[in-house]
Design an enzyme around this catalytic site. Structure first.
Site: not given
Lengths: 146, 749
Positions: B469, B471, B513, B700
């Protein structure tokens, strides 16, 4: 089992279901309309929201046999301009609550085409989003016709 | 070339020394700032499926013949199963199988908390399975339960030895300091409450186990299940295409997966095991409570000379002890630091990682204490933070750090104080508070990606990661499009299946990422190089003069410009395959994320109601791939953090250990009506030492500083010091009374 007659997204259905079956269960398990999500199954979170005669209803605590009106689910709202508004605004993260958000929002804008921020917050406060997409949802609804 | 290195690997602030196979990555970083695709706002690749209710979550998996399982849980905080008889359950209508304690991993004879899984039943419907649980004959032996964390530490009921850390001479520095402040802070147990509960569907296909599961780590589930069941890892396939939130609670397989797998084996049918919302609130993990006794000492010019903390992590029956002292050790330059962390083992549900575990809790205590120190020194809190800026992590240089720039950008929000104060009236007092953020988020190897280029000019990125969620699909598509030189629409990203893609890291620790992005870029570069090799031969040009830009193959002199799909028709049914791997992290460097929050809050001094009115969130996480998705991450973290600060608390009966807040009306998460104005800013400066991207993670960081910033805004508004989360009306009124007494006025509230 008692016969159950339902009109969902314009289609008529005749089903057998035990008394006590929830509308959410019938939609998902009998009709395969899995866009309606069940997240709490006790009417606290709004993920299962559908419309009955245009009004938002928590389908997980609605008895299927007690439904008196036409049911609209997210599958019936897939071409609603709100869908693109949610996409543009990034009003979706995990997406599990999102169909319910769109159904609630569609009921809001049908009754109030130009809702204020206050009206949006009032109408949408029953739809929980744990990812916290709320600012984007507000933006999507404010600009749903753009 | 593959290279074997011995290195430190970090996940959620946990470090371990491991051997890692890494591949050299010759790509130079792109220039800073927005590029053609990377750094520009992109609509999520899968937004439409999710919004229209077409995305298929684990909750939507329906396999032919599938049974539904229900789990029997301990009603006692600590007890042992003396005897259990599953036979009466097996005789009930619709029931096909049952599994008892020690017959599947996670189901145990000793129940260490109320809600601990003991047995499971599979039936045609979930209702039948649940009804059958009542028929199981079970006899319990009650055991002594410890529910109070401080009592647990005193009695030696702990997970492992206390963690101790010391640098410099703490005692001497405190003794010689001009100013010493102390405070005790407490944080509560909070629950993840992902909208999709923990669940799995398991099916045996010959000797292979297929697991559809709501997870943050398909590979972790694969390895854990293979290990526990004694299977070769490739005999276990784990699938998670769409996932309804995790926030750290879905990093492992869980008893629901093992129960479903065993019941599927016994019945020969697929079995789904999904936790109910009430089970989710009881036994699916939590952020553990903490107690923090903190000391800060400074010289009169505002130099922090000593920081100390005694911490208790109230862990519950299981989980791991996060570094609650982390921020105190690394946020500020300070020569003398002493910390000790005890980890209480109490008879409550196990901890699981929750969005920056340890640092969320520790930042609340530390950053409240730093404001207290600023008052004692009569210094501006922002100035005090700037003055004690850390230029290294205990001697290890940072790979990049732009916290000073965050402070610069915070100044204009901080300067709104007079204007905010002026909006106070007789009952509603308004104030501004701030807090700094430090956390990990550098990611690391191994992680791999493949690319496939077809004759239609489309580019498929294949990697067996998961998009929970955040992306990630979209960010990876942007990276591949940028590197390859095509518009974003040309790239599709396939995720979520261990049998259909290479290993990818877990979606936790803000690592997706920074771990996956460099591998995807390398895989796109590999495929692009091959396309240009073919183009060079086709057009009889040197490869070095060719490039792909905006979907066209072009030569440096401008004489050649051909659409990629037109050229690639030459491939016919052939395909170009690229592969990429995540390179190593910089050696001898500390890779961290930074930020600052400035909060405006209002307090009703008569009722103790607190409202957050505005949050400015400034973060330094290296290069931003998708500014739109990044903003969503920050807003989501801030909102979840406001819940942690003001309304969320898991309540437990202190006598029996039973969880009282098991529903979503009892456990109060923020709604749209609770959301303040949120202003996001990113430094967006690539970390020049970190990978071919210079990007760090952002999942986070935004939840780390919000609680302290709110508490400091409350102090600014009212003079009241809050010491406990959540800041309930009770806690707020207590703090207001205490402030009044401190000022010498009679306590009237």
């Amino acid at each position: 089992m008692p016969e159950l007659r339902l009109t969902v997204n314009g289609a008529d259905h005749r089903l057998d279901a035990p008394i006590g079956t929830s509308l959410a269960h019938v939609l998902r398990e009998e009709l395969g309309l899995i866009g309606t999500k069940i997240a709490c199954n006790e009417g606290h979170c709004g993920a299962c929201t559908v419309q009955v005669d245009g009004a938002p209803v928590l389908s997980c605590i609605t008895l299927a046999h007690a439904v008196d009106g036409d049911v609209t689910t997210i599958e019936g709202l897939r071409d609603h301009p709100l869908v693109e508004a949610f996409v543009r605004a990034d009003a979706v993260q995990c997406g599990f609550c999102t169909p319910g958000q769109v159904v609630s929002a569609a009921a809001l804008v049908a009754a109030t085409p130009e809702p204020t921020t206050e009206e949006i917050r009032h109408a949408m406060a029953g739809n929980i989003c744990r990812c916290g997409t709320y600012p984007k949802i507000e933006e999507a609804i404010l600009h749903w016709r753009d | 070339m593959a290279r074997l290195i011995r290195t430190e690997k970090e996940v959620e602030g946990n470090f371990e020394e491991v051997w890692l196979v890494v591949e050299e990555d010759p790509l130079q970083q792109w220039p800073a700032g927005p590029l053609d695709v990377v750094g520009r706002p992109a609509v999520r690749k899968d937004a439409r499926e999710r919004v229209r209710g077409e995305a298929r979550f684990t909750a939507d998996i329906r396999l032919p013949g599938m049974l539904h399982a229900a789990v029997l849980r301990s009603p006692y905080a600590h007890a042992r199963v003396k005897s259990i008889d599953l036979a009466p359950a097996l005789g009930l209508p619709g029931v096909h199988g049952a599994v008892g304690p020690s017959e599947a991993p996670g189901l145990e004879h000793e129940a260490g908390y109320s809600g601990a899984p003991v047995a499971a039943v599979a039936a045609e419907t979930f209702g039948q399975a649940r009804a059958a649980l009542d028929a199981i004959a079970i006899e319990w032996e009650l055991l002594d339960a410890v529910l109070d964390p401080e009592e647990a530490v005193e009695r030696g009921a702990v997970h492992g030895e206390a963690e101790r850390y010391e640098r410099g001479d703490f005692d001497r520095a405190v003794a010689e300091a001009d100013v010493v402040v102390e405070g005790t802070y407490r944080t509560q147990v909070v629950l993840h409450n992902s909208m999709e509960t923990h669940q799995s569907v398991c099916e045996w296909v010959d000797d292979r186990l297929d697991i559809y599961t709501s997870t943050q780590y398909v590979w972790g589930v694969r390895n854990e299940v293979a290990r526990e069941l004694g299977l070769a890892p490739d005999r276990v396939r784990v699938v998670c295409e769409y996932m309804g939130g995790g926030f750290g609670s879905k990093n492992s397989a869980g008893e629901y997966t093992f129960a479903a797998a065993e019941l599927a084996r016994r019945t020969g049918r697929p079995v789904r095991c999904a936790l109910t919302r009430r089970e989710e609130n009881t036994a699916a993990g939590n952020r553990n409570a903490t107690i923090q006794k903190l000391t800060a000492a400074a010289s009169s010019d505002g130099t922090i000379v000593a920081l100390g903390g005694e911490f208790v992590n109230a862990l519950g029956w299981g989980g791991w002890s996060a570094s609650t002292e982390g921020p105190l050790k690394i946020l500020y330059a300070c020569d003398n630091v002493r910390t000790v962390r005890h980890t209480a083992k109490i008879n409550t549900p196990p901890m699981k990682a929750f969005r920056a575990p340890g640092f969320v809790e520790g930042t609340f205590g530390l950053e409240c204490l730093i404001d207290q120190l600023a008052r004692a020194l009569d210094l501006d809190p922002l100035e005090l933070r700037r003055k004690n800026y850390a230029s290294s992590n205990d001697g290890t240089p940072f790979s990049s750090k732009n916290l000073r720039e965050c402070y610069e950008r915070a100044q204009k929000h901080w300067d709104r104080r007079d204007e905010v104060h002026a909006r106070s009236d007789a009952t509603w007092k308004r104030g501004v508070g701030m807090a700094s953020q430090i956390w990990y988020g550098g990611g690391g190897p191994p992680s791999y990606a493949w690319t496939r280029v077809g004759s239609d000019g489309s580019i498929a990125v294949v990697t067996a990661m998961q998009d929970i969620g955040t992306g990630t699909r979209t960010a990876m598509a942007q990276i591949a499009a940028e590197e390859f030189g095509v518009p974003l629409e040309r790239v599709e990203v396939t995720v979520g299946d261990t049998s259909r893609g290479p290993y990818a890291t877990l979606s936790a620790g803000s690592s997706t990422t920074p771990s996956m992005g460099p591998a995807v870029r390398a895989a796109a570069a590999d495929a692009k190089r091959q396309v240009l090799e073919i183009a060079a031969q086709r057009y009889d040009l040197e490869q070095r003069v060719l490039d792909i830009r905006n979907g066209r193959i072009v030569s440096a002199d401008g004489n050649l410009s051909v659409a990629l799909d037109e050229f690639l028709a030459i491939l016919g049914n052939a395909q170009i395959l690229g592969k990429g791997a995540r390179g190593p992290n910089p050696t001898g460097m500390s890779v961290l994320t930074f930020g600052v929050h400035v909060v405006e809050a209002a307090v009703d001094v008569e009722t103790g109601e607190v409202r957050v009115e505005r949050v400015a969130a400034i973060h330094d996480v290296g290069r931003i791939i998708n500014p739109l998705g990044a903003e969503s991450q920050v807003e989501g973290g801030v909102i979840q953090g406001i819940g942690h600060t003001l309304s969320e608390a898991r309540l437990m009966d202190q006598e029996t250990g039973r969880i009282l807040t098991t529903t979503l009306d009892a456990y109060r998460m923020p709604t749209i009506a609770d959301v303040p104005e949120i202003v996001c800013e990113f430094i967006d400066e690539p970390d020049e030492h970190l990978t071919n991207l210079g990007s760090k993670g952002l999942g986070e960081p935004p939840i780390v500083p919000i609680a302290a910033a709110i508490a400091n805004a409350i102090r600014d508004a009212t003079g009241a010091d809050v010491h406990e989360l959540p800041i309930s009306r009770e806690e707020m009124l207590r703090a207001l009374r205490e402030a009044k007494e401190r000022r010498g006025a009679p306590a009237a509230v």
